[in-house]
Design an enzyme around this catalytic site. Sequence first.
Site, PDB file in Angstrom:
ATOM      1  N   CYS A 144      -6.252   7.179  -0.877  1.00 17.29           N
ATOM      2  CA  CYS A 144      -6.251   8.139   0.230  1.00 17.29           C
ATOM      3  C   CYS A 144      -6.624   9.561  -0.225  1.00 17.29           C
ATOM      4  O   CYS A 144      -7.394  10.261   0.445  1.00 17.29           O
ATOM      5  CB  CYS A 144      -4.883   8.140   0.901  1.00 17.29           C
ATOM      6  SG  CYS A 144      -3.514   8.042  -0.260  1.00 17.29           S
ATOM      7  N   GLN A 171       0.822  15.788  -1.869  1.00 20.18           N
ATOM      8  CA  GLN A 171       0.664  14.553  -1.094  1.00 20.18           C
ATOM      9  C   GLN A 171       1.868  14.253  -0.205  1.00 20.18           C
ATOM     10  O   GLN A 171       3.018  14.438  -0.605  1.00 20.18           O
ATOM     11  CB  GLN A 171       0.380  13.383  -2.052  1.00 20.18           C
ATOM     12  CG  GLN A 171      -0.928  13.589  -2.792  1.00 20.18           C
ATOM     13  CD  GLN A 171      -1.308  12.451  -3.728  1.00 20.18           C
ATOM     14  OE1 GLN A 171      -1.772  12.708  -4.830  1.00 20.18           O
ATOM     15  NE2 GLN A 171      -1.139  11.222  -3.304  1.00 20.18           N
ATOM     16  N   ARG A 282       4.018  14.909  -5.059  1.00 22.76           N
ATOM     17  CA  ARG A 282       4.519  14.538  -3.723  1.00 22.76           C
ATOM     18  C   ARG A 282       5.266  15.730  -3.139  1.00 22.76           C
ATOM     19  O   ARG A 282       6.114  16.316  -3.821  1.00 22.76           O
ATOM     20  CB  ARG A 282       5.470  13.347  -3.858  1.00 22.76           C
ATOM     21  CG  ARG A 282       5.967  12.807  -2.541  1.00 22.76           C
ATOM     22  CD  ARG A 282       4.958  11.941  -1.825  1.00 22.76           C
ATOM     23  NE  ARG A 282       4.737  10.692  -2.501  1.00 22.76           N
ATOM     24  CZ  ARG A 282       3.680   9.908  -2.281  1.00 22.76           C
ATOM     25  NH1 ARG A 282       2.759  10.259  -1.409  1.00 22.76           N
ATOM     26  NH2 ARG A 282       3.531   8.778  -2.947  1.00 22.76           N
ATOM     27  N   HIS A 289      -2.551  14.783   3.216  1.00 20.34           N
ATOM     28  CA  HIS A 289      -2.650  15.108   1.792  1.00 20.34           C
ATOM     29  C   HIS A 289      -3.475  16.387   1.645  1.00 20.34           C
ATOM     30  O   HIS A 289      -4.560  16.504   2.228  1.00 20.34           O
ATOM     31  CB  HIS A 289      -3.351  13.991   1.028  1.00 20.34           C
ATOM     32  CG  HIS A 289      -2.504  12.764   0.812  1.00 20.34           C
ATOM     33  ND1 HIS A 289      -1.170  12.711   1.099  1.00 20.34           N
ATOM     34  CD2 HIS A 289      -2.826  11.544   0.301  1.00 20.34           C
ATOM     35  CE1 HIS A 289      -0.686  11.515   0.794  1.00 20.34           C
ATOM     36  NE2 HIS A 289      -1.679  10.782   0.313  1.00 20.34           N
TER      37      HIS A 289
HETATM   38  P1  NAP Z   1       3.537  -1.227   5.516  1.00 22.76           P
HETATM   39  O1  NAP Z   1       3.736  -0.205   6.597  1.00 22.76           O
HETATM   40  O2  NAP Z   1       4.689  -1.511   4.624  1.00 22.76           O
HETATM   41  O3  NAP Z   1       3.089  -2.608   6.235  1.00 22.76           O
HETATM   42  C1  NAP Z   1       2.744  -3.767   5.504  1.00 22.76           C
HETATM   43  C2  NAP Z   1       3.293  -5.025   6.186  1.00 22.76           C
HETATM   44  O4  NAP Z   1       4.705  -5.071   6.094  1.00 22.76           O
HETATM   45  C3  NAP Z   1       3.063  -5.151   7.656  1.00 22.76           C
HETATM   46  O5  NAP Z   1       1.753  -5.533   7.925  1.00 22.76           O
HETATM   47  C4  NAP Z   1       4.065  -6.215   8.054  1.00 22.76           C
HETATM   48  O6  NAP Z   1       3.511  -7.521   7.826  1.00 22.76           O
HETATM   49  C5  NAP Z   1       5.199  -6.011   7.076  1.00 22.76           C
HETATM   50  N1  NAP Z   1       6.412  -5.455   7.710  1.00 22.76           N
HETATM   51  C6  NAP Z   1       7.666  -5.838   7.412  1.00 22.76           C
HETATM   52  N2  NAP Z   1       8.552  -5.166   8.139  1.00 22.76           N
HETATM   53  C7  NAP Z   1       7.874  -4.321   8.933  1.00 22.76           C
HETATM   54  C8  NAP Z   1       8.258  -3.362   9.917  1.00 22.76           C
HETATM   55  N3  NAP Z   1       9.535  -3.120  10.232  1.00 22.76           N
HETATM   56  N4  NAP Z   1       7.277  -2.662  10.540  1.00 22.76           N
HETATM   57  C9  NAP Z   1       5.999  -2.868  10.239  1.00 22.76           C
HETATM   58  N5  NAP Z   1       5.582  -3.769   9.317  1.00 22.76           N
HETATM   59  C10 NAP Z   1       6.507  -4.495   8.664  1.00 22.76           C
HETATM   60  O7  NAP Z   1       2.322  -0.864   4.557  1.00 22.76           O
HETATM   61  P2  NAP Z   1       1.227   0.319   4.698  1.00 22.76           P
HETATM   62  O8  NAP Z   1       1.810   1.613   4.292  1.00 22.76           O
HETATM   63  O9  NAP Z   1       0.572   0.194   6.028  1.00 22.76           O
HETATM   64  O10 NAP Z   1       0.192  -0.088   3.525  1.00 22.76           O
HETATM   65  C11 NAP Z   1      -0.620  -1.243   3.614  1.00 22.76           C
HETATM   66  C12 NAP Z   1      -1.632  -1.244   2.479  1.00 22.76           C
HETATM   67  O11 NAP Z   1      -2.496  -0.135   2.609  1.00 22.76           O
HETATM   68  C13 NAP Z   1      -1.025  -1.122   1.072  1.00 22.76           C
HETATM   69  O12 NAP Z   1      -1.765  -1.897   0.156  1.00 22.76           O
HETATM   70  C14 NAP Z   1      -1.192   0.316   0.747  1.00 22.76           C
HETATM   71  O13 NAP Z   1      -1.238   0.570  -0.644  1.00 22.76           O
HETATM   72  C15 NAP Z   1      -2.528   0.604   1.392  1.00 22.76           C
HETATM   73  N6  NAP Z   1      -2.719   1.995   1.701  1.00 22.76           N
HETATM   74  C16 NAP Z   1      -1.678   2.673   2.233  1.00 22.76           C
HETATM   75  C17 NAP Z   1      -1.841   3.984   2.539  1.00 22.76           C
HETATM   76  C18 NAP Z   1      -0.679   4.727   3.120  1.00 22.76           C
HETATM   77  O14 NAP Z   1      -0.818   5.884   3.357  1.00 22.76           O
HETATM   78  N7  NAP Z   1       0.477   4.138   3.391  1.00 22.76           N
HETATM   79  C19 NAP Z   1      -3.065   4.608   2.351  1.00 22.76           C
HETATM   80  C20 NAP Z   1      -4.145   3.874   1.823  1.00 22.76           C
HETATM   81  C21 NAP Z   1      -3.949   2.553   1.519  1.00 22.76           C
HETATM   82  P3  NAP Z   1       3.813  -8.783   8.783  1.00 22.76           P
HETATM   83  O15 NAP Z   1       3.517  -8.341  10.188  1.00 22.76           O
HETATM   84  O16 NAP Z   1       2.875  -9.809   8.303  1.00 22.76           O
HETATM   85  O17 NAP Z   1       5.243  -9.075   8.566  1.00 22.76           O
END
Ligand code: NAP
Length: 384
Positions: A144, A171, A282, A289
């Site tokens: 990001c 960040q 952070r 960011h």
């Molecule tokens: P996240 O919010 O933790 O979501 C990932 C998965 O967790 C969801 O698709 C869902 O899968 C599951 N989950 C379990 N409990 C949940 C709840 N209460 N609410 C929503 N989802 C829940 O992950 P993320 O931050 O979006 O990141 C996803 C990927 O993108 C990672 O590899 C990360 O490194 C990358 N990334 C993140 C960012 C960032 O800013 N966060 C930026 C660039 C890239 P199910 O529906 O299948 O259970």
Amino acid sequence: MALSAKPRVGLVGWRGMVGSVLIERMRAEKDFDLIEPVFFSTSNAGTAPPAAIADLAAGGKALLDGNDLQALASCEVIITCQGGDYTQAVHGPLRASGWKGYWIDAAKTLRMNDDAVIVLDPVNLPVIQQGLTKGVKDFIGGNCTVSCMLMGMGALFKADLVEWMTATTYQAASGGGAQHMRELLTQYGTLNAAVRPLLDNPASAILDIDREVVAAQRGLSSEQTKNFMVPLGGSLIPWIDSDRGDGTSLEEWKGGAETNKILGRGPRFGTPLTPIDSLCVRVGAMRCHSQALTFKLKRDVPLADIEAMIRNDNVWVRWVANTRQDTVHGLTPVAVSGTMDIAVGRVRKLALGAHYLGAFTIGDQLLWGAAEPLRRTLRILQKQ
Ligand code: NAP
């Protein structure tokens, strides 16, 4: 491989933080009119799609199992925001089963693979197109911080002006995920509550308030600091991601490695690497960011020309004049959050010499830093 007129596109990780922003953006840009979306889940397979996507899931079809290789293989394209563990577990076996579709991913797992392209098309469309010509099938969103920086300052790299660059980053909590954002806000609430009576009393001493706040920060329980491990509210943490054991963090390494790969530079492209180093910090911002950048330029280019290059590079650059008034109003996470803009300001020649340039950039890391390059890659695949 050309896609069919309305390709079947599997979406995994759509309810996570990045995934939710992706769905919002795909709705806004009417991407769903052009595809047959199929929704997968790793935790709720077989259940009815929730309200957030019910209108998109054809005929209210139940969620498919994100670990079902056969169901995944029925898709021409898979877009996943599910995370690195999922990619690690599923991508290899799916390819080994003979699936030749396009894999578009937000996770870092595949980013540096030789047969994967990091996507940020306003900056590296030629690299993406070369990849497509070579038959690349894995297109991965960049880190990001790197993506937001390049959306603002890409013009200098495209003009081959950069001898080296350093970044000090600020960040946001969202980089860690939804739970990290909640933890930050809860900590702010706890700190406020600890000094509320003193704040309400105009006669109270500021040093008493300060003492109480520090005591409250130091007294936060392990439950209250579960995600960041230490207090972030009213503080900062100058380390992001894992420890590489050589004095650098993984986030800092990504700055150099990914920037060069996105730009198609380095030994794998038969060109020298542009040296880039960072100190990643952070801070208690929500989802933007920010970065303070120092460039050594290869040539002494007048500031007005640099401004024109940056302004004209892409329509998302929001140029902020280097004045106090413009900066405090336009160059903050609050001003940029939730917008597609990449704010670029504080651009000036440094006292170090005419070849040295300073700049400050801010981007919403869930948009250009995560979701947006993914949906744009789908559009690029559909246009070929
Ligand atoms: P996240 O919010 O933790 O979501 C990932 C998965 O967790 C969801 O698709 C869902 O899968 C599951 N989950 C379990 N409990 C949940 C709840 N209460 N609410 C929503 N989802 C829940 O992950 P993320 O931050 O979006 O990141 C996803 C990927 O993108 C990672 O590899 C990360 O490194 C990358 N990334 C993140 C960012 C960032 O800013 N966060 C930026 C660039 C890239 P199910 O529906 O299948 O259970």
